[in-house]
Design an enzyme around this catalytic site. Structure first.
Site, PDB file in Angstrom:
ATOM      1  N   CYS A  85       3.237  -8.111   3.161  1.00  0.00           N
ATOM      2  CA  CYS A  85       1.892  -7.912   3.703  1.00  0.00           C
ATOM      3  C   CYS A  85       1.045  -9.165   3.540  1.00  0.00           C
ATOM      4  O   CYS A  85       0.235  -9.487   4.408  1.00  0.00           O
ATOM      5  CB  CYS A  85       1.223  -6.719   3.028  1.00  0.00           C
ATOM      6  SG  CYS A  85       1.955  -5.127   3.501  1.00  0.00           S
ATOM      7  N   GLU A 100      -1.567  -1.909   4.875  1.00  0.00           N
ATOM      8  CA  GLU A 100      -2.107  -3.164   5.391  1.00  0.00           C
ATOM      9  C   GLU A 100      -1.486  -3.499   6.739  1.00  0.00           C
ATOM     10  O   GLU A 100      -2.173  -3.944   7.664  1.00  0.00           O
ATOM     11  CB  GLU A 100      -1.820  -4.320   4.416  1.00  0.00           C
ATOM     12  CG  GLU A 100      -2.293  -4.075   3.008  1.00  0.00           C
ATOM     13  CD  GLU A 100      -1.232  -3.469   2.099  1.00  0.00           C
ATOM     14  OE1 GLU A 100      -1.134  -3.917   0.954  1.00  0.00           O
ATOM     15  OE2 GLU A 100      -0.504  -2.555   2.535  1.00  0.00           O
ATOM     16  N   CYS A 103       1.698  -6.515  -1.088  1.00  0.00           N
ATOM     17  CA  CYS A 103       3.004  -7.056  -1.457  1.00  0.00           C
ATOM     18  C   CYS A 103       3.199  -8.414  -0.772  1.00  0.00           C
ATOM     19  O   CYS A 103       2.363  -8.849   0.021  1.00  0.00           O
ATOM     20  CB  CYS A 103       4.119  -6.091  -1.039  1.00  0.00           C
ATOM     21  SG  CYS A 103       4.400  -6.027   0.753  1.00  0.00           S
ATOM     22  N   HIS A 138       3.619  -0.361   5.379  1.00  0.00           N
ATOM     23  CA  HIS A 138       2.504  -0.391   4.442  1.00  0.00           C
ATOM     24  C   HIS A 138       1.168  -0.220   5.153  1.00  0.00           C
ATOM     25  O   HIS A 138       1.021  -0.499   6.344  1.00  0.00           O
ATOM     26  CB  HIS A 138       2.532  -1.693   3.655  1.00  0.00           C
ATOM     27  CG  HIS A 138       3.650  -1.753   2.673  1.00  0.00           C
ATOM     28  ND1 HIS A 138       3.799  -2.802   1.800  1.00  0.00           N
ATOM     29  CD2 HIS A 138       4.654  -0.886   2.400  1.00  0.00           C
ATOM     30  CE1 HIS A 138       4.863  -2.576   1.032  1.00  0.00           C
ATOM     31  NE2 HIS A 138       5.396  -1.425   1.390  1.00  0.00           N
TER      32      HIS A 138
END
Length: 157
Positions: free
Chosen positions: A112, A83, A109, A81
């Site tokens: 993260c 992040e 999510c 991801h």
């Protein structure tokens, strides 16, 4: 007080975040993230495969082939991801992000979220939600005293 015609800092950083998302190699969703402290960008990240590994735009998407719903079975994805990429870029270059803010095109999510909390990030700005079926993310962010701010499209004009 902002000058007439100049974007707010939040708009400025989110616009950069949206530009970062254009580098995404995910076939399902383009996400961008930037980490900011004292009005300075410390790191950026977008979703895609790790450095040196073939991207989904080259190999295809396993989750798509298996009809895995968005937000589920993260372990089946080649990519990481946005992040995570931003946090890892800061770590790779020895940049402390403790006390920083994360701007992200999507709400993080649950995976993260845990990384954000442990990295010491104290504020999250986002545009859209994320279809993570795990409701504990919001609870963990609240418990860790991480401020979460949804920017509306009108905030960016």
């Amino acid at each position: 007080m902002e000058d007439q015609g100049r974007p707010s800092w939040e708009t400025y950083f989110m616009d950069i975040c949206i530009l970062v998302a254009t580098r995404s190699t995910c076939l399902r969703r383009s996400v961008g993230a930037i980490i900011v402290k004292d009005k300075r960008i410390l790191a950026t990240g977008y979703n895609g495969a790790p450095s040196g590994i073939a991207h989904c735009i080259e190999t295809g998407c396993m989750r798509e082939k298996l009809n895995v719903p968005s937000g589920e079975r993260h372990e089946m994805c080649r990519g990481i991801h946005a992040e995570q990429n931003a946090i890892l870029q800061a770590a790779l270059h020895g940049v402390s992000i403790k006390g920083a803010a994360l701007f992200c095109t999507n709400l993080p999510c649950s995976i993260c979220t845990k990384m954000i909390i442990n990295a010491g990030i104290k504020k999250i700005y986002y545009l859209d939600g994320y279809p993570d079926p795990n409701p504990m993310s919001k609870d963990m962010l609240r418990e860790a005293d991480v401020q979460v701010i949804k920017l509306n499209s009108g905030d960016r004009e």
